[in-house]
Scaffold this motif. Structure first.
Motif, PDB file in Angstrom:
ATOM      1  N   ARG A   1      27.882 -56.024 -25.118  1.00  0.00           N
ATOM      2  CA  ARG A   1      26.860 -57.480 -25.209  1.00  0.00           C
ATOM      3  C   ARG A   1      27.111 -57.896 -26.749  1.00  0.00           C
ATOM      4  NH1 ARG A   1      23.148 -54.008 -22.723  1.00  0.00           N
ATOM      5  NH2 ARG A   1      22.903 -54.368 -20.515  1.00  0.00           N
ATOM      6  N   ALA A   2      26.937 -57.714 -27.845  1.00  0.00           N
ATOM      7  CA  ALA A   2      27.336 -57.874 -29.220  1.00  0.00           C
ATOM      8  C   ALA A   2      28.640 -58.577 -29.323  1.00  0.00           C
ATOM      9  CB  ALA A   2      27.067 -56.414 -30.511  1.00  0.00           C
ATOM     10  N   GLU A   3      30.140 -58.060 -28.996  1.00  0.00           N
ATOM     11  CA  GLU A   3      30.936 -58.740 -29.250  1.00  0.00           C
ATOM     12  C   GLU A   3      30.619 -60.123 -28.051  1.00  0.00           C
ATOM     13  OE1 GLU A   3      34.747 -55.861 -27.464  1.00  0.00           O
ATOM     14  OE2 GLU A   3      33.961 -54.268 -28.874  1.00  0.00           O
ATOM     15  N   LEU A   4      30.315 -59.799 -27.135  1.00  0.00           N
ATOM     16  CA  LEU A   4      30.443 -61.420 -26.237  1.00  0.00           C
ATOM     17  C   LEU A   4      29.488 -62.198 -26.797  1.00  0.00           C
ATOM     18  CD1 LEU A   4      29.235 -59.567 -22.392  1.00  0.00           C
ATOM     19  CD2 LEU A   4      30.949 -61.651 -23.032  1.00  0.00           C
ATOM     20  N   ALA A   5      28.335 -62.103 -27.425  1.00  0.00           N
ATOM     21  CA  ALA A   5      27.798 -62.991 -28.560  1.00  0.00           C
ATOM     22  C   ALA A   5      29.354 -63.515 -29.500  1.00  0.00           C
ATOM     23  CB  ALA A   5      26.722 -62.340 -29.576  1.00  0.00           C
ATOM     24  N   ARG A   6      29.557 -62.447 -30.541  1.00  0.00           N
ATOM     25  CA  ARG A   6      30.249 -62.372 -31.208  1.00  0.00           C
ATOM     26  C   ARG A   6      31.985 -64.109 -30.298  1.00  0.00           C
ATOM     27  NH1 ARG A   6      29.939 -57.505 -32.789  1.00  0.00           N
ATOM     28  NH2 ARG A   6      31.505 -57.139 -32.010  1.00  0.00           N
ATOM     29  N   LEU A   7      31.984 -63.796 -28.935  1.00  0.00           N
ATOM     30  CA  LEU A   7      32.960 -64.030 -29.075  1.00  0.00           C
ATOM     31  C   LEU A   7      32.036 -65.632 -28.633  1.00  0.00           C
ATOM     32  CD1 LEU A   7      35.954 -64.348 -27.467  1.00  0.00           C
ATOM     33  CD2 LEU A   7      34.603 -63.700 -25.161  1.00  0.00           C
ATOM     34  N   GLU A   8      30.873 -65.734 -28.448  1.00  0.00           N
ATOM     35  CA  GLU A   8      30.611 -67.304 -27.797  1.00  0.00           C
ATOM     36  C   GLU A   8      30.181 -68.180 -29.264  1.00  0.00           C
ATOM     37  OE1 GLU A   8      26.910 -69.270 -25.564  1.00  0.00           O
ATOM     38  OE2 GLU A   8      27.152 -67.090 -25.012  1.00  0.00           O
TER      39      GLU A   8
END
Length: 87
Positions: A40-47
């Motif tokens: 989820r943290a990686e998804l947030a950084r990706l966004e």
């Protein structure tokens, strides 16, 4: 026979110890890789990268698909193990 085999295999003890250490490292790396909080943290950084214009929409979609696959895999495996970490 156990004592004899231990004595005969004693020269291989460092190899067995190294193999155990490698297995432990791989298990920990896999646990972190599939940890839902990490994904989820990686998804947030990706966004954030998409919004900042650092990556294209196509690149975002490609990376997001991979992250969502990891999240789905983690959910399936934690539910199958019955360890109570499934959402």
């Amino acid at each position: 026979m156990g004592l004899i085999s231990e004595v005969l295999l004693l020269p291989f003890a460092p190899v067995r110890g190294s193999a155990w250490a490698v297995r432990q490292l791989l298990n920990e790396a896999e646990r972190i890789y599939y940890d839902p909080a990490t994904v989820r943290a990686e998804l947030a950084r990706l966004e954030e990268r998409l919004e900042a214009g650092e990556i294209t929409e196509e690149e975002f979609d490609r990376q997001e698909d991979g992250l969502l696959d990891r999240l789905e895999f983690a959910s399936r495996n934690s539910a199958g193990l019955g360890n109570g970490t499934a959402p």
